[in-house]
Design a protein around this motif. Structure first.
Motif: not given
Lengths: 373, 598
Positions: A257, A265, B554-564
């Motif tokens: 995306y 992002h 919440k775990c959407y677009g921007g959250d993913i790498s931050r959370k990882r």
């Protein structure tokens, strides 16, 4: 298959728990911002050569603050520069107080077919505590209007507030189920850093429910919504059959995306990119044709970790069998996996590993343990 | 010899010793302004960061005074009680000492004990009031303290500032005028005392010595009297900022010798170097084998790293002969080493050096002192116990003795009450109390060494708001009513957490340890009981609740790498944890008992 996310970084007022990127003083530069976003859309048109865009998502901030001319300019730019599939899912996040017949018609005209309505609660005290701009009655009316206009609907609800209990939660859920949106996102209140709520908690001004109560509310939400015919297809997302959110689901399925606008992002495997969060700096850099984003390439391990973390949150699980065909998985993983299986937190089904309800409560802990470093 | 002066510096931590020493080096042109970095003499990173000197150093300066050239040998001394033997040898190598006192702080406990040591060796003392540039300087009051202490005239005290350079010329003049030149017989057989050694990975051990009699010539065969070993003097010379090779070093002077020695333990501080062909009649007096005071287990976090840990410890021992270790095994931690240290600071330094220089992640167990146990069957023989888990079955023990120290604390009189309370709580017995000035008191206690291992320094600092200084020396063993306090995690005893404590403290300590561990051990999949026990009797209990909920909403677009990244960081932290039974225990939990009052 690909997604397009458009971040609208404006809000009328700040909710106490929100850490998304937005500005409440935007009138002076709103035209500049819309032009900037369009400039980014145009400049990235070569990203996908084969992929069709199947979902478009207006998030924020508050996209329902967009004027019709602005929405139209953006949608036109998207359709002119990208190849869009036959019947895309086009979602727009809207606050109840922004919804009326007129705007609904404008959105419809501009191809929006799905609304994500930020209801959060049907309790006016809760809404005031969160510093939301609307009241319960407005939310009900907004949902009814939107339904009448044939929008697909998803409604956001927050639980785990201070002084919350199962009785209040049940009232909220029962109201929501009566209104019958196709899709519900139900979030446990989370204290994020750099928010008013974080400050309040640090200074002991608010006390969130104990973990045991949060867990109890989570399980209550799940069973209530399941009884009402909603499928929990992700930890915080519920939908009637066939109404899963395509755009968000693609995040968890590692579908590529593009995200445009400040702080948005993008993911085009193996690269993740994130735009500058500051509205002013984003516009300045765009203006000067200089870098307005940072980027990182994910390693094989990063990709594994993200797949574990996102996969486990969903009904589809983590596709272990598939990974086994392309990579060598360390012993330690299987040891942990078996540990979680015997704890009753994970089940294995057709090569996929899937969290049980008890597992979902501890999803972060479990995925961390299954990571590779 | 008439133009040589050998001197050391006596000062408390932070009283500006290194800065003033740097100033002397600059003024005598020993070091150029360009080479100057803060505290030129402190080599190790740890020394610079902590602002203390761990190893001794020596440096030679040339200075012309009234048309005459002089050689000044500065022997810098370690600044911590753990290294008091090294200090005593450095003092024994000198004829004079600069007594540096912070003009705003006054004299501290450790300065006094080192000063007494210098007076015992008949050193000429040059008192210096340092940090005169500070607004808080109280030159009159501090001068009075010094005059009282060493019986000099107030005019002998030199006001100085390492920062501005005030008094530096006056100090250099005083070194030449007041410190006696060394006496010795150049023609006698070689008699030199080693006061320090350093390890150089390319050249082996470099020993620093002071020649008392005779001379040392490059290439001659020398003998180290106490170890009895003979070496060739491959290279000798004097110490400037770098080593300066010479053909000959003679009586009165300070120098170095390189003779292909590979292991630091062959070079003992205090040992005598003499000529193999023409040995001196007597060794230099005062040699002692340094004995470790504090013991602890050091274990690799990852059991597979045992061999690598052994290699690292051996390497460390090459340049720190006071570190001793032998392999041991623990039911909880597997294979590791029981190590002996000079004191708590020494222990911390070793742990830090293992991590920094060898990239080893280690667990240090609860430190303890060395106990002497006498058995019922044979009360005449003493069994030495350096590890609480090796304590014989209490029912077979007649009695246990533990090491005692004489402790001197100097504090402002307003904190005397709190300091006394602390010392008495630590089983101290008040022996003496002297007012040094109207508002500074010296209190002397006899107390068990074990009590200063457990959380003493930090508490002394906090009850006195940092205004107390502390020094001690061992005074032998005393009988004590000690019990072994065990800790159980998830019903399994963790030997690495056992400690020998006085019966009267056991309940209180047991409770505090359980509370501290509850704080430090993260919640896990299951509930973890923490118990403290004496024998079979549980005296305290806490419970770490099982992990109930740990999930991001919440775990959407921007959250993913931050959370990882966040989860990866947490997982990285877990690598520093040790699996004990089913429980994951963080590294710092093993030292929890040392910080019970944080």
């Amino acid at each position: 298959m690909a997604g397009l996310y458009i971040h609208i970084p404006f809000c009328k007022q700040a909710c106490t728990y929100c850490d998304f990127h937005f500005s409440t003083t935007f009138e002076a530069y709103r035209k500049e911002m819309i032009d900037g976003i369009i400039k980014e859309i145009v400049s990235r048109k070569a990203t996908f050569t084969k992929e069709e865009i199947t979902t478009i998502y207006f998030g924020g901030g508050t996209p329902s603050l967009l004027l019709e001319s602005e929405l139209n300019a953006i949608i036109t730019a998207v359709y002119t520069n990208y190849s869009i599939c036959e019947s895309p899912e086009i979602t727009l996040e809207a606050n109840p107080d922004d919804i009326n017949d007129l705007v609904l018609a404008q959105w419809k005209k501009n191809k929006v077919n799905r609304l994500s309505i930020g209801v959060q609660s049907f309790d006016n005290e809760d809404l005031a505590w969160m510093n939301r701009a609307h009241r319960s009655e407005e939310a009900i009316r907004a949902i009814e209007l939107a339904k009448k206009m044939d929008f697909q609907l998803t409604v956001d609800l927050i639980y785990g507030l201070p002084n919350s209990n199962l009785e209040k939660l049940e009232k909220n859920l029962s109201k929501l189920v009566t209104l019958a949106p196709e899709h519900i996102s139900c979030y446990c209140l989370t204290v994020e850093e750099k928010t008013v709520l974080h400050h309040q908690q640090k200074n002991n001004l608010v006390k969130l429910p104990e973990e045991d109560h949060q867990a109890e509310q989570f399980l209550f939400v799940v069973s209530y919504l399941e009884k009402a015919g909603y499928i929990q297809y992700e930890i915080s997302n519920f939908a009637k059959d066939g109404h899963y959110a395509q755009h968000n689901s693609n995040y968890w399925k590692m579908v590529p995306y593009i995200g445009v606008g400040p702080s948005a992002h993008s993911f085009i495997s193996p690269k993740r990119r994130w735009n500058i969060s500051s509205n002013r700096k984003y516009l300045q850099q765009l203006e000067k044709n200089e870098l307005y984003f940072e980027e990182e390439a994910l390693t094989e391990k990063d990709l594994w970790n993200e797949a574990v973390m996102t996969g486990l949150r969903t009904i589809w699980g983590f596709d272990l069998a598939n990974w086994e065909t392309k990579t060598k998985i360390p012993e330690a993983f299987y040891k942990q996996l078996n540990n979680f299986i015997s704890a009753g937190w994970i089940i294995e089904e057709n090569g996929k590993i899937i969290l049980t309800q008890q597992g979902k409560l501890r999803a972060d802990y479990i995925s961390g343990e299954l990571f590779q470093l | 010899m008439k133009h040589i002066r050998n001197f050391c510096i006596i000062a408390h931590i932070d009283h500006g010793k290194s800065t003033l020493a740097d100033r002397l080096l600059q003024t005598t042109g020993t070091i150029s302004d360009r080479e100057m970095k803060e505290q030129a003499l402190d080599d190790m990173d740890i020394e610079r960061e902590r602002g203390i000197t761990i190893k001794s150093h020596a440096i030679q300066m040339d200075y012309t005074h009234e048309g005459q050239q002089y050689t000044l040998n500065l022997i810098d001394t370690p600044g911590h009680v753990d290294f008091s033997y090294e200090v005593s040898r450095s003092i024994a190598a000198c004829e004079g000492a600069l007594l540096i006192v912070d003009a705003s702080q006054g004299i501290e406990a450790q300065t006094i004990s080192n000063l007494y040591l210098a007076l015992e060796h008949d050193l000429e003392i040059i008192p210096i009031l340092n940090k005169m540039d500070l607004p808080g300087a109280e030159p009159e009051a501090v001068t009075d303290q010094i005059v009282d202490l060493i019986g000099c005239s107030p005019d002998d005290v030199i006001p100085a500032s390492g920062k501005t350079g005030l008094g530096v010329d006056q100090i250099l003049t005083a070194i030449i005028d007041r410190i006696p030149y060394p006496k010795g017989d150049v023609d006698a057989p070689l008699q030199a005392m080693i006061f320090d050694s350093v390890f150089n990975p390319f050249r082996g051990v470099i020993a620093y010595y002071r020649i008392l009699n005779g001379s040392l010539t490059k290439g001659e065969k020398v003998k180290f009297v106490n170890t009895g070993k003979t070496y060739d003097a491959d290279e000798i010379g004097i110490l400037k900022m770098d080593l300066v090779p010479k053909k000959k070093v003679a009586a009165g002077d300070v120098g170095y010798i390189i003779s292909g020695i590979k292991q630091a333990k062959e070079v003992k501080v205090g040992d005598t170097i003499t000529s193999a062909a023409n040995p001196c009649k007597e060794a230099v007096k005062g040699f002692e084998d340094v004995k470790p005071m504090v013991f602890a287990g050091i274990y690799p976090v990852d059991t597979d790293d045992f061999e690598e840990l052994r290699y690292s410890m051996e390497k460390l021992q090459l340049n720190d002969s006071s570190l001793i270790f032998e392999p041991e095994s623990s039911a909880a931690l597997g294979f590791g080493f029981r190590c002996g240290f000079l004191g708590m600071l020494h222990m911390e330094i070793i742990q830090e050096r293992l991590e920094r220089e060898f990239n080893m992640t280690v667990i240090t167990t609860v430190p303890n002192v060395s106990y002497q146990t006498y058995m019922r069957k044979d009360p005449t023989t003493c069994i030495i116990v350096n590890n609480p888990s090796e304590l014989p079955d209490p029912s077979s023990v007649e009695y246990i003795e533990e090491p005692y120290i004489k402790a001197q604390v100097i504090t402002k009189s307003e904190y005397i009450g709190q300091v006394m309370t602390l010392c008495i709580e630590k089983r101290g017995e008040l022996k003496n109390q002297v007012y040094l000035t109207q508002d500074r008191v010296e209190i002397t206690f006899e107390m068990p060494l074990a009590e200063i291992v457990f959380d003493f320094y930090d508490r002394l600092k906090s009850v006195s708001r940092g205004y107390a200084s502390f020094d001690y020396f061992p005074i032998g063993y005393k009988k004590s009513d000690l019990v072994k306090l065990d800790v159980l995690l998830n019903a399994e005893q963790v030997d690495a957490l056992s400690a020998l404590v006085h019966r009267s403290n056991a309940f209180d300590l047991g409770k505090k340890i359980c509370i501290k561990l509850k704080e430090l051990i993260p919640r896990q999949q299951f509930e973890i009981p923490i118990q403290a026990a004496i024998g079979a009797k549980v005296i305290a209990r806490e419970t770490i609740k099982a992990l109930r909920k740990d999930v991001t909403a919440k775990c959407y677009g921007g959250d993913i790498s931050r959370k990882r990244k966040l989860l990866e960081k947490q997982k990285q932290g877990k690598k520093r944890m040790r699996q004990v039974g089913r429980v994951e225990v963080p590294q710092e939990a093993f030292l929890a008992v040392l910080k019970l009052n944080d």
